[in-house]
Design an enzyme around this catalytic site. Structure first.
Site, short mmCIF file in Angstrom:
data_model
loop_
_atom_site.label_atom_id
_atom_site.label_comp_id
_atom_site.label_asym_id
_atom_site.label_seq_id
_atom_site.Cartn_x
_atom_site.Cartn_y
_atom_site.Cartn_z
N HIS A 12 0.87 -1.18 0.00
CA HIS A 12 0.00 0.00 0.00
C HIS A 12 0.90 1.22 0.00
O HIS A 12 2.06 1.16 0.44
CB HIS A 12 -0.89 0.01 1.24
CG HIS A 12 -1.89 -1.11 1.28
ND1 HIS A 12 -1.99 -2.00 2.31
CD2 HIS A 12 -2.83 -1.46 0.38
CE1 HIS A 12 -2.96 -2.87 2.06
NE2 HIS A 12 -3.48 -2.57 0.88
N ASP A 38 2.35 1.76 3.27
CA ASP A 38 3.36 0.76 3.67
C ASP A 38 4.74 1.27 3.26
O ASP A 38 5.75 1.00 3.91
CB ASP A 38 3.13 -0.59 2.98
CG ASP A 38 1.85 -1.28 3.43
OD1 ASP A 38 1.48 -1.14 4.61
OD2 ASP A 38 1.23 -1.98 2.59
C1 GLO Z 1 -9.47 -6.75 0.42
C2 GLO Z 1 -8.45 -6.77 -0.61
C3 GLO Z 1 -7.17 -6.11 -0.16
C4 GLO Z 1 -6.35 -5.72 -1.36
C5 GLO Z 1 -5.14 -4.91 -0.97
C6 GLO Z 1 -4.34 -4.49 -2.18
O1 GLO Z 1 -10.49 -7.37 0.35
O2 GLO Z 1 -8.24 -8.06 -1.04
O3 GLO Z 1 -6.44 -6.97 0.66
O4 GLO Z 1 -5.96 -6.83 -2.06
O5 GLO Z 1 -5.55 -3.79 -0.25
O6 GLO Z 1 -4.97 -3.50 -2.87
#
Ligand code: GLO
Ligand code: MG
Length: 347
Positions: free
Chosen positions: A51, A54
């Site tokens: 993210h 992150d």
């Molecule tokens: C939630 C999503 C989340 C995304 C992550 C990357 O349901 O799966 O985990 O994959 O934020 O964008």
């Protein structure tokens, strides 16, 4: 098990979590964010999904140059550990400005925030060394349908995609569809919706999809067919393999844990279509069980990767001639038993 040299695996630091759920607090102590990166290679993972925050914590409080400096530093740190940043995703579901959605918020100021934040995410992606951003459109939807105009909402999502493509002439946008949670109904629920947005955008080649097993299942669809649809359009940029036990909250179970045959078919579609040969990662979006002791917890990642590799072997050892005989004879009863026997290791 023969370790595969062909597939490269990835996950995001959020997959090493502390066990908090909507009904109870964390069951494990927080594990230092940066220390998580050292766990990747020993576990057999090379790709890091990130993210924006992150990479650059508290980025809303920082200037453009400060954000880029931090992202560049993180990119170097990952490179030194032999890690590849696969993508960066704007976290558009956390801040007060995204309480009613990002690009589809009813507040013009909040829509501006969402777009600005996404453009900064694209800058972070480039500085950290990644060619793609992922749009998981978490709150782009409603809890009551009358609160937003859906046609306007879809236009606003498309406008945002075009603005990102304009901002950076090389960045790719990978849309991760999900039909619900945290919204009651989301606006881009399936890969079909994502691919339509790609074709409608000003640079369709740079807009692709990321398919998560659980999200496809929550939409009542077969994840392997969803993957096949994206592949048929040249648009499967990444996957979030995991599993889901029916139509309930997003479970992020270990890959293959709820439906091994469904997992086999996902691997079959990926393998038959040479997924990974264009640099794609096998991403795992799996959640550690709340009951699991230890710190950090990583068994769910190692297990899901191992299950994937076992299923690759199952796909590779399938007797295609015998399979074809059942298909030619239209003996699908025979084909079913043949498939199950193969999965059970009975010959
Ligand atoms: C939630 C999503 C989340 C995304 C992550 C990357 O349901 O799966 O985990 O994959 O934020 O964008
Ligand atoms: Mg996901």
């Amino acid at each position: 098990m023969t370790p595969s040299t062909e597939y490269r695996f990835s996950f995001g630091p959020w997959n090493i979590c502390e066990g908090k759920d909507p009904f109870g607090p964390a069951t494990r102590a927080p594990y230092d964010h940066e220390a998580k990166f050292a766990l990747y290679r020993p576990l057999g993972f090379e790709g890091v999904q990130l993210h924006d925050d992150d990479v650059v914590p508290d980025l809303d409080q920082l200037s453009g140059p400060q954000i880029l400096a931090k992202a560049t530093q993180v990119g170097t740190m990952l490179g030194n550990q032999g890690l590849v940043p696969e993508f960066v995703a704007p976290r558009l579901w956390f801040s007060p400005e995204t309480i009613d959605g990002g690009y589809t918020s009813n507040s013009a100021a909040d829509r501006r925030y969402a777009l600005d934040r996404t453009l900064r995410t694209a800058d972070i992606a480039r500085a950290v060394g990644s060619k793609a951003i992922v749009l998981w459109l978490a709150r782009e939807g409603t809890s009551l349908r009358e609160s937003k105009n859906a046609v306007t909402a879809y236009q606003r999502i498309l406008d945002a995609i075009n603005a990102i493509l304009d901002h950076d002439k090389e960045i790719e946008i990978w849309i991760e569809p999900k039909p619900n949670e945290p919204c009651d109904h989301a606006y881009v629920p399936t890969i079909g919706h994502a691919v339509s947005l790609a074709y409608a955008s000003k640079d369709p080649v740079r807009v692709k999809g990321l398919i998560e097993t659980a999200h496809a299942l929550l939409a009542g669809l077969d994840p392997s067919d969803e993957m096949a649809f994206a592949i048929a359009h040249g648009k499967l940029a990444s996957v979030h393999l995991n599993d889901q036990n029916g139509l309930k909250y997003d479970q992020d179970k270990n890959f293959g844990a709820a439906n091994l045959r469904g997992a086999f078919n996902q691997v079959r579609v990926l393998e038959e279509n040479h997924y990974g040969s264009r640099g794609e990662f096998v991403g795992l979006d799996v959640k550690a069980m709340r009951t699991q002791a230890g710190n950090p917890v990583t068994a769910h990642l190692a297990s899901s990767r191992e299950i994937f590799l076992h299923l690759v072997e199952k796909v590779r050892s399938l007797d295609l001639k015998e399979q074809q005989q059942y298909i030619d004879a239209r003996d699908y009863e025979g084909l079913e038993l043949f498939t199950i026997r193969h999965l059970l290791g009975i010959h």
